[in-house]
Design a protein around this motif. Structure first.
Motif, PDB file in Angstrom:
ATOM      1  N   ARG A 640       0.834  -1.209   0.000  1.00  0.00           N
ATOM      2  CA  ARG A 640       0.000   0.000   0.000  1.00  0.00           C
ATOM      3  C   ARG A 640       0.868   1.258   0.000  1.00  0.00           C
ATOM      4  O   ARG A 640       0.523   2.258  -0.645  1.00  0.00           O
ATOM      5  CB  ARG A 640      -0.918  -0.024   1.218  1.00  0.00           C
ATOM      6  N   PHE A 641       1.987   1.214   0.720  1.00  0.00           N
ATOM      7  CA  PHE A 641       2.918   2.341   0.650  1.00  0.00           C
ATOM      8  C   PHE A 641       3.451   2.506  -0.777  1.00  0.00           C
ATOM      9  O   PHE A 641       3.641   3.638  -1.251  1.00  0.00           O
ATOM     10  CB  PHE A 641       4.074   2.145   1.616  1.00  0.00           C
ATOM     11  N   GLY A 642       3.704   1.392  -1.449  1.00  0.00           N
ATOM     12  CA  GLY A 642       4.144   1.473  -2.836  1.00  0.00           C
ATOM     13  C   GLY A 642       3.086   2.089  -3.736  1.00  0.00           C
ATOM     14  O   GLY A 642       3.396   2.902  -4.620  1.00  0.00           O
ATOM     15  N   ALA A 748       8.039  -2.508  -6.725  1.00  0.00           N
ATOM     16  CA  ALA A 748       9.113  -1.517  -6.868  1.00  0.00           C
ATOM     17  C   ALA A 748       9.402  -1.238  -8.346  1.00  0.00           C
ATOM     18  O   ALA A 748       9.594  -0.077  -8.747  1.00  0.00           O
ATOM     19  CB  ALA A 748      10.372  -2.007  -6.158  1.00  0.00           C
ATOM     20  N   LEU A 749       9.416  -2.283  -9.177  1.00  0.00           N
ATOM     21  CA  LEU A 749       9.644  -2.075 -10.604  1.00  0.00           C
ATOM     22  C   LEU A 749       8.497  -1.286 -11.243  1.00  0.00           C
ATOM     23  O   LEU A 749       8.711  -0.450 -12.124  1.00  0.00           O
ATOM     24  CB  LEU A 749       9.797  -3.426 -11.309  1.00  0.00           C
ATOM     25  N   SER A 750       7.267  -1.547 -10.795  1.00  0.00           N
ATOM     26  CA  SER A 750       6.117  -0.823 -11.338  1.00  0.00           C
ATOM     27  C   SER A 750       6.198   0.661 -10.988  1.00  0.00           C
ATOM     28  O   SER A 750       5.930   1.526 -11.828  1.00  0.00           O
ATOM     29  CB  SER A 750       4.819  -1.427 -10.804  1.00  0.00           C
ATOM     30  N   VAL A 795       9.066  -6.489 -18.032  1.00  0.00           N
ATOM     31  CA  VAL A 795       8.722  -6.206 -19.430  1.00  0.00           C
ATOM     32  C   VAL A 795       7.993  -4.868 -19.539  1.00  0.00           C
ATOM     33  O   VAL A 795       8.280  -4.048 -20.430  1.00  0.00           O
ATOM     34  CB  VAL A 795       7.846  -7.351 -19.989  1.00  0.00           C
ATOM     35  N   LEU A 796       7.054  -4.615 -18.634  1.00  0.00           N
ATOM     36  CA  LEU A 796       6.310  -3.360 -18.673  1.00  0.00           C
ATOM     37  C   LEU A 796       7.209  -2.172 -18.366  1.00  0.00           C
ATOM     38  O   LEU A 796       6.948  -1.057 -18.841  1.00  0.00           O
ATOM     39  CB  LEU A 796       5.144  -3.419 -17.692  1.00  0.00           C
ATOM     40  N   PHE A 797       8.264  -2.385 -17.583  1.00  0.00           N
ATOM     41  CA  PHE A 797       9.211  -1.294 -17.336  1.00  0.00           C
ATOM     42  C   PHE A 797       9.889  -0.886 -18.638  1.00  0.00           C
ATOM     43  O   PHE A 797      10.085   0.305 -18.911  1.00  0.00           O
ATOM     44  CB  PHE A 797      10.252  -1.715 -16.305  1.00  0.00           C
ATOM     45  N   VAL A 798      10.276  -1.876 -19.444  1.00  0.00           N
ATOM     46  CA  VAL A 798      10.901  -1.550 -20.730  1.00  0.00           C
ATOM     47  C   VAL A 798       9.932  -0.759 -21.598  1.00  0.00           C
ATOM     48  O   VAL A 798      10.320   0.206 -22.282  1.00  0.00           O
ATOM     49  CB  VAL A 798      11.357  -2.842 -21.427  1.00  0.00           C
TER      50      VAL A 798
END
Length: 907
Positions: A640-642, A748-750, A795-798
């Motif tokens: 939730r913090f993220g 974290a990546l999102s 993949v979505l980060f790219v």
């Protein structure tokens, strides 16, 4: 194995039977002569099958490709009508909660449907609410809501567990009563969900309750007819309390409770309630009344209660149609009062002085526990003005109080008002002095009358002097805060009264001297006057204190806590200077772990509002909690913090840059990487594992062998699917090996991907390069089934990175970093390999989409930037391969760009 095979064949046979019966009934090739009987056979098959079995079979058959379209339409219709069955609502809820992916969160629960409401997530609840709230096109709202209403209201009783109480409250509050088409008075939803509760607490005119009356029962006309039995009243109060306490919508709470204020007051203040009625009736009514007072702290409401201390029922105050009455066993009932209207002695006993004193004390207890000091002071002033209006002599022009109407006043109501005023002055004078300006204005008007006061005014003047003494003696009172005109008027009035011969002369003289030397009593106040808070600061502080009390009180119901968060949001939006930002951040961080989705979703919005004015404090606070270096937060809280950090970064936009962006980006990279160690969490997990093993050994000893599986038997397909789910869920929790949880790494990546899209230039070349390298490493090395969500995020980060590069290219913005050819080839090669070999379908699809986007971007980036294209198009085409398309415009442009020829005269 035989049992599982039988279960599988049973479901398969049911689906085959449904297809066969449906084909005979609805196939276009079936003759009309046999269609009617086949339709009856099909309906009979569906009706005699258990509801859960029908749901499971129809849910599979209505998927595209399983049956012909003409049969799928009929099956879909039958599926939508399942809630109309006697157990259809409960079965629908169980089915949605058991099959929805978000409802399975623990390994021990992954393979077992939760039939008592465990792990009911917000997403699953929303789907269930949509299925139950809106009637299908083939059913009228009257038929639909009349069928599902008894089932949902029974769940509010709490017999099926608190989680299903919340589920039923969500469906009723949000899905049905929360919609204008079904929740407004007069609609079918209001009729079948609100009125069954409201009418059994406050019967409407002409109410008739014939339930339980035998046709041949002899009615004794000499006795009062019972309109609502005790158990019916208790059920209505319990259901209403469950709906209000579990539903966070203050607006719905006000709509439901506003018509019941006086009935709830009568039940909450019932004199000497016996145990049979104290807890189920009086306590429930008191909690509902407190909730409404917290949401609508108005002086008018206190005035209504003070005027109706002796209310015992009915719509007409003088001649009630029905009243609350205690039976011999102490139970409270609602009875028809009309046969007893001629019994004056019975009516007179309702308004004894003892009852008035007792109810006055309960009223003060009620407003003290629900209203702020400012609201109490305002309520007192309204009561006082009303009392002054009733004692006002037209000859006096000093008291400027208007009487609302000239109707005949009820002497009992007037007596209760006086008793309430007296009790408030005696019990909490310090609370009444929280608004000295208004009190002093009123006192100045009272004392400004002529010196020769007529008879009967001594009482009014005495009250005014008492109020003046109450305000002046409060610690911190300063004459400098009083308006000069009002102060001069009070001093002159006191001087005039002190020279008189009445009993009030000495009191007036003492107050005159006290007011004259008041500032000297507290010493030099010259420095204090320069730091006095403004009126807005005073009001904001009261609002802030009220909001904190609403939120932090352990017994605050959901709508009250929601209202407290709304008050804080109002202060944040108005940029109030009284807000304690560190304190607010600590409060929000402690509330975000709340199990109630409605609370933590509002908390996330408050973080986004705070970020507008305090971006660094909020962003760093959220980053620290998300990283959780001290291992203090559970997994849900960190996620939730993220989510809150994601919304804050998106709100900051291009201002998310510099040291703040670098700090947050590095923190997210450290969480998303594989090297995160969490020794405390690992130790805790080992302790829990040892404790669980000990419990399993004890259970095995008690059973004398392996503990049998009590869950429903599963088919082979279900067993394989559940084993895969268990493996995935177990693989998510890396804390047993001291590593970071996969879900947190994906989060974290999102968040980092969102930051890239918001302002890729603000993060810096090194951080972006490391992030891309990390994603490539995740796709190449972490190929396990349970790491699928992490590879999706990579993949979505790219994709986010490519979007950011394209947006910067279109705007002509220099990033200081690029995406070189070698890096592009490395990423493309990895994505193509993942698209061909990955074991996760979503990862494969995402990888294909990103590969296509990268190929398109490689072509598009060869074109000039959009800004230059737009400028060229805006100027229009002038030449094309040497051809002048618009000669006039071309000449004009050349003349504008080149120096014009000059003709000079030469001698």
């Amino acid at each position: 194995m035989d049992q599982k095979a039988r279960e599988k064949s049973g479901r398969q046979k049911l689906m085959e039977s449904i297809i066969e019966a449906g084909s005979k009934a609805f196939s276009p090739d079936v003759p009309e002569t046999s269609r009617a009987q086949a339709t009856r056979d099909f309906d009979d098959l569906i009706e005699r099958t258990k509801t859960l079995n029908v749901l499971g079979a129809l849910n599979i058959l209505v998927r595209p490709g399983h049956v012909p379209p003409w049969l799928r339409t009929r099956l879909m219709e039958k599926l939508t009508l399942v809630p109309l069955r006697p157990d259809g609502v409960r079965a629908t809820l169980e089915f949605v909660f058991s099959v929805h992916p978000s409802s399975t969160v623990r390994v021990s629960e992954a393979a077992v449907p939760q039939k008592r409401g465990a792990n009911i997530t917000h997403e699953a609840l929303t789907i269930a609410s949509n299925l139950l709230s809106v009637p299908p096109a083939s059913v009228t709202p009257e038929t639909w809501y009349s069928a599902i209403s008894p089932q949902l209201l029974v769940l509010l009783d709490g017999g099926e567990g608190p989680e299903l109480v919340k589920a039923a409250s969500y469906v009723i509050g949000f899905g049905i009563l929360g919609r204008k088409t079904s929740g407004a008075p007069g609609t079918a939803g209001w009729k079948y969900f609100a009125e069954p509760m409201l009418n059994y607490i406050k019967p409407p005119p002409g109410f008739s309750n014939e339930v339980g009356t035998e046709p041949d029962e002899i009615v004794d006309l000499s006795k009062q007819r019972i309109l609502v039995q005790h158990n019916e009243l208790v059920t209505a109060l319990r259901r209403l309390h469950s709906l209000v306490a579990s539903h966070p919508n203050p607006g719905l709470c006000k709509r439901l409770l506003a018509p019941l204020i006086l009935p709830l007051w009568a039940l909450a203040s019932w004199p000497e309630a016996q145990p049979a009625a104290a807890e189920p009736v009086c306590s429930s009514a008191l909690e509902l009344l407190k909730t409404y007072l917290m949401l609508t702290p108005s002086p008018e409401l206190v005035l209504v209660l003070a005027q109706n201390l002796g209310y015992i029922g009915g719509h007409n105050k003088r001649t009630p149609e029905w009243v609350y009455k205690v039976a011999r066993d102490g139970q409270v009932q609602i009875v028809d009062a009309r046969p007893r209207l001629t019994n004056k002695s019975d009516r007179a006993c309702r308004f004894t002085l003892e009852n008035i004193d007792r109810k006055t004390t309960k009223l003060l207890d009620l407003i003290t526990s629900t209203l702020s000091d400012a609201d109490i002071s305002t309520s007192f002033l309204e009561l006082l003005k009303r009392w002054l209006a009733s004692n006002h002599n037209p000859k006096r022009s000093g008291i400027i109080v208007k009487q609302g109407n000239d109707k005949e006043e009820d002497p009992v109501a007037k007596l209760t008002e006086v008793k309430t005023l007296q009790a408030m002055m005696e019990r909490f004078p310090e609370k009444l002095a929280t608004q000295p300006k208004h009190i002093l204005d009123l006192v100045s008007q009272i004392l400004a009358g002529p010196g020769d006061s007529p008879d009967g005014d001594d009482e009014v003047i005495g009250v005014a002097l008492s109020l003046l003494n109450m305000v002046v003696t409060v610690p911190g009172f300063q004459k400098a805060r009083v308006e000069p005109v009002v102060l001069a008027l009070i001093e002159s009035s006191l001087d005039k009264l002190s020279k008189g011969s009445t009993d009030l002369s000495r009191t007036a003289n003492n107050l005159r001297l006290l007011l004259l030397y008041r500032d000297e009593i507290d010493g030099d106040s010259s420095t204090a006057t320069t730091t006095l808070p403004t009126d807005r600061q005073v009001e904001d502080r009261k609002t802030y204190a009220l909001a904190i009390s609403y939120i932090t009180q352990p017994d605050s119901p959901a709508p009250v806590r929601s209202e407290g968060l709304n008050l804080i949001a109002t202060l944040i939006t108005s940029h109030s200077p009284v807000l304690d930002i560190p304190g607010i951040l600590v409060l929000l961080s402690s509330l975000i772990s709340d199990a109630d989705e409605y609370i933590y979703l509002r908390i996330i919005k408050l973080y986004a509002l705070l970020a507008n004015k305090h971006p660094r404090s909020v962003t760093r606070e959220l980053t620290d909690h998300f990283v959780d270096a001290k291992e203090m937060h559970p997994l849900d809280a960190r996620l939730r913090f993220g989510e809150a950090l994601l919304q804050v970064i998106q709100r900051l936009g291009e201002t998310f840059t510099g040291d703040l962006a670098t700090e947050v980006g590095n923190a997210l990279l450290s969480v998303a990487g594989r090297r995160g160690r969490r020794p405390k969490t690992e130790a805790k997990r080992l302790r829990e594992q040892r404790l669980q093993e000990q419990r399993n050994r004890e259970a095995a000893e008690a059973w004398g062998g392996e503990v049998p599986d009590m869950s429903d038997p599963m088919t082979e397909e279900e067993r394989v699917r559940n084993e895969l789910l268990e493996r995935i869920v177990e693989g998510w929790d890396e804390s047993k090996r001291g590593m970071e949880d996969v879900r947190v790494r994906a989060s974290a990546l999102s968040v980092l991907g969102a930051a890239i899209e918001v302002n890729v230039a603000g993060l810096g070349q090194r951080l972006v390069t490391n992030a891309v390298d990390l994603c490539v490493a995740v796709l190449q090395l972490e190929r396990e089934v349970e790491k699928g969500i992490l590879r999706r995020a990579a993949v979505l980060f790219v994709m986010s990175f490519v979007r950011a590069l394209e947006e910067a290219r279109q705007k002509g913005r220099a990033l200081g970093s690029g995406f070189g050819k070698e890096a592009q080839e490395d990423v493309m090669r990895t994505l193509r390999y993942v698209a061909e070999t990955d074991n996760d379908g979503l990862v494969v699809q995402h990888a294909k989409d990103v590969v296509e986007s990268l190929e398109n971007w490689q072509v598009v980036k060869l074109l000039p930037a959009e800004s230059s294209q737009q400028s060229a198009l805006g100027e229009g085409l002038t030449k094309l391969a040497g051809l002048e398309v618009d000669p006039e415009r071309s000449a004009a442009l050349q003349e504008a760009s080149l120096p014009r020829p000059k003709i000079e005269e030469v001698e």
